[in-house]
Design a protein around this motif. Structure first.
Motif, short mmCIF file in Angstrom:
data_model
loop_
_atom_site.label_atom_id
_atom_site.label_comp_id
_atom_site.label_asym_id
_atom_site.label_seq_id
_atom_site.Cartn_x
_atom_site.Cartn_y
_atom_site.Cartn_z
N ARG A 5 -4.37 91.93 18.62
CA ARG A 5 -4.80 92.67 19.80
C ARG A 5 -4.97 91.73 20.99
N GLU A 6 -4.45 92.14 22.13
CA GLU A 6 -4.59 91.34 23.33
C GLU A 6 -6.02 91.37 23.83
N PRO A 7 -6.52 90.26 24.33
CA PRO A 7 -7.91 90.24 24.83
C PRO A 7 -8.07 91.11 26.07
N ARG A 8 -9.27 91.66 26.22
CA ARG A 8 -9.56 92.49 27.39
C ARG A 8 -9.56 91.65 28.66
N ALA A 9 -9.11 92.26 29.74
CA ALA A 9 -9.18 91.58 31.03
C ALA A 9 -10.64 91.41 31.42
N PRO A 10 -10.96 90.37 32.20
CA PRO A 10 -12.37 90.11 32.56
C PRO A 10 -13.05 91.29 33.25
N GLY A 11 -12.29 92.07 34.00
CA GLY A 11 -12.91 93.18 34.72
C GLY A 11 -12.96 94.48 33.95
N PHE A 12 -12.54 94.47 32.66
CA PHE A 12 -12.45 95.73 31.92
C PHE A 12 -13.81 96.38 31.72
N TRP A 13 -14.78 95.64 31.21
CA TRP A 13 -16.07 96.24 30.87
C TRP A 13 -16.86 96.69 32.10
N PRO A 14 -16.88 95.92 33.19
CA PRO A 14 -17.55 96.46 34.40
C PRO A 14 -16.90 97.75 34.91
N LEU A 15 -15.55 97.80 34.88
CA LEU A 15 -14.88 99.02 35.33
C LEU A 15 -15.12 100.17 34.36
N ALA A 16 -15.17 99.86 33.05
CA ALA A 16 -15.44 100.91 32.06
C ALA A 16 -16.85 101.47 32.24
N LEU A 17 -17.80 100.59 32.52
CA LEU A 17 -19.18 101.03 32.76
C LEU A 17 -19.26 101.88 34.02
N PHE A 18 -18.56 101.45 35.06
CA PHE A 18 -18.55 102.23 36.31
C PHE A 18 -17.95 103.62 36.07
N PHE A 19 -16.86 103.68 35.30
CA PHE A 19 -16.23 104.97 35.02
C PHE A 19 -17.17 105.86 34.20
N ALA A 20 -17.85 105.28 33.21
CA ALA A 20 -18.79 106.06 32.39
C ALA A 20 -19.92 106.62 33.25
N LEU A 21 -20.44 105.81 34.17
CA LEU A 21 -21.50 106.28 35.06
C LEU A 21 -20.99 107.37 35.99
N PHE A 22 -19.75 107.25 36.43
CA PHE A 22 -19.16 108.27 37.29
C PHE A 22 -19.03 109.60 36.56
N VAL A 23 -18.55 109.55 35.30
CA VAL A 23 -18.43 110.76 34.50
C VAL A 23 -19.80 111.38 34.26
N LEU A 24 -20.80 110.54 33.98
CA LEU A 24 -22.17 111.03 33.78
C LEU A 24 -22.71 111.67 35.05
N PHE A 25 -22.39 111.07 36.19
CA PHE A 25 -22.85 111.62 37.47
C PHE A 25 -22.23 113.00 37.71
N MET A 26 -20.96 113.18 37.33
CA MET A 26 -20.27 114.46 37.56
C MET A 26 -20.74 115.53 36.60
N TYR A 27 -20.81 115.19 35.31
CA TYR A 27 -21.05 116.22 34.29
C TYR A 27 -22.48 116.24 33.77
N GLY A 28 -23.28 115.23 34.12
CA GLY A 28 -24.67 115.21 33.68
C GLY A 28 -25.47 116.42 34.14
N PRO A 29 -25.41 116.80 35.43
CA PRO A 29 -26.16 117.98 35.87
C PRO A 29 -25.77 119.25 35.13
N MET A 30 -24.48 119.43 34.86
CA MET A 30 -24.04 120.62 34.11
C MET A 30 -24.61 120.61 32.70
N LEU A 31 -24.60 119.43 32.07
CA LEU A 31 -25.14 119.32 30.71
C LEU A 31 -26.63 119.63 30.69
N VAL A 32 -27.36 119.17 31.70
CA VAL A 32 -28.81 119.43 31.77
C VAL A 32 -29.06 120.93 31.91
N ILE A 33 -28.30 121.60 32.77
CA ILE A 33 -28.47 123.05 32.96
C ILE A 33 -28.19 123.80 31.67
#
Length: 297
Positions: A5-33
């Motif tokens: 397996r090729e190693p992850r690029a240095p910016g992979f995990w920060p970008l993955a975390l940002f994407f996860a937070l973005f998805v949570l920001f979009m769908y979190g309110p709907m899930l709470v309701i």
């Protein structure tokens, strides 16, 4: 020996975390309701939840005060379906027309898409004013013609399938038109030429060649038309007359309803939206498979 397996690029995990937070920001309110709508009879508007049940959905079915949720739901569904149909038909026709050089075509295009950059409430106010001026003209005309009985029965031209329909189309048509432009820019006219060489009329060429090829995109335009109409508030607020769609009723209930039944209503509207999107995706995939099977033969 397995491939290393090729190693992850240095910016992979920060970008993955940002994407996860973005998805949570979009769908979190709907899930709470959704979670809060399934509380027990003692539940409130905030956490922690008090039990699990369908109690607030039963309360919703009984009605929320003087608001007829069932009627508002039927109005929104009816308007959404009409908007969907109009958006599909007008977008396809406009897409076909713009394949040829049109005198003033650029100006017409910019007029159509200009409503996307106008504030929605301004569009709604303008349409409402336009129809009130139309009401005045109709009443004066009836008065001049001596049609007093008709004048007495006349209320307003503002309504669900007049002013509200027009307001929603100012929002859905530009999207439909832009999608059709993108589709026809990639469309190979050789298919139509081959059909004409075989003796097909323009209508037969469109029905049997063009329409099957663009069908998945047409289904997507229909989904856009319905979903954009289904949850529209600003463009509807000043242009609908004396009735309300479900989003407008829901907006009004946020200031009067203090129980999780309003969350139950939000869950129902969300389920309808996802159901429409799911059916649309399934239909689009079915049409694409039929296209692939036809091409293979």
């Amino acid at each position: 020996m397995g491939r290393q397996r090729e190693p992850r690029a240095p910016g992979f995990w920060p970008l993955a975390l940002f994407f996860a937070l973005f998805v949570l920001f979009m769908y979190g309110p709907m899930l709470v309701i959704v979670v809060l709508s399934f509380q027990g009879p003692g539940g409130g508007l905030t956490f922690p939840i008090q039990g699990l049940s369908l109690h607030w959905f039963h309360k919703l079915a009984e009605g929320l005060g003087v608001v007829d949720i069932g009627a508002a739901l039927r109005r929104s569904l009816g308007l959404g379906l009409v908007v969907m149909l109009c958006t599909v038909v007008l977008s396809v026709l406009a897409g076909l027309a713009f394949r040829k050089k049109l005198a003033g075509g650029n100006v017409l295009f910019y007029v159509v898409v200009a409503s996307l950059i106008m504030p929605s409430i301004i569009v709604s106010l303008g349409i409402g004013l336009e129809f009130r001026l139309l009401d005045t003209a109709i009443k004066k005309t009836l008065e001049l013609l001596g049609l007093q009985a008709t004048l007495d029965d006349f209320g307003s031209s503002l309504g669900l399938y007049t002013s509200a329909l027009g307001a929603h189309l100012t929002w859905t048509l530009p999207f439909g038109l832009l999608i059709m432009f993108a589709i026809f820019n990639r469309f190979n006219p050789a298919y139509e030429e081959a059909a004409r060489d075989l003796g097909a009329t323009p209508w037969q060429s469109f029905r049997h060649v063009v329409l099957p090829l663009i069908a998945p995109s047409v289904v997507g335009i229909g989904m856009f038309g319905f979903t954009l109409s289904w949850d529209e508030i600003a463009r509807t607020s000043q242009a609908i007359g004396d009735v309300n769609t479900l989003p407008l009723e829901l907006q009004g209930l946020t200031t009067t309803v203090t129980t999780p039944s309003i969350y139950a209503l939000g869950t129902v509207t969300m389920v309808v939206s996802f159901l429409v999107m799911g059916l649309t995706v399934a239909l689009a995939r079915l049409l694409q498979r039929r296209q692939s099977g036809t091409a293979a033969r």
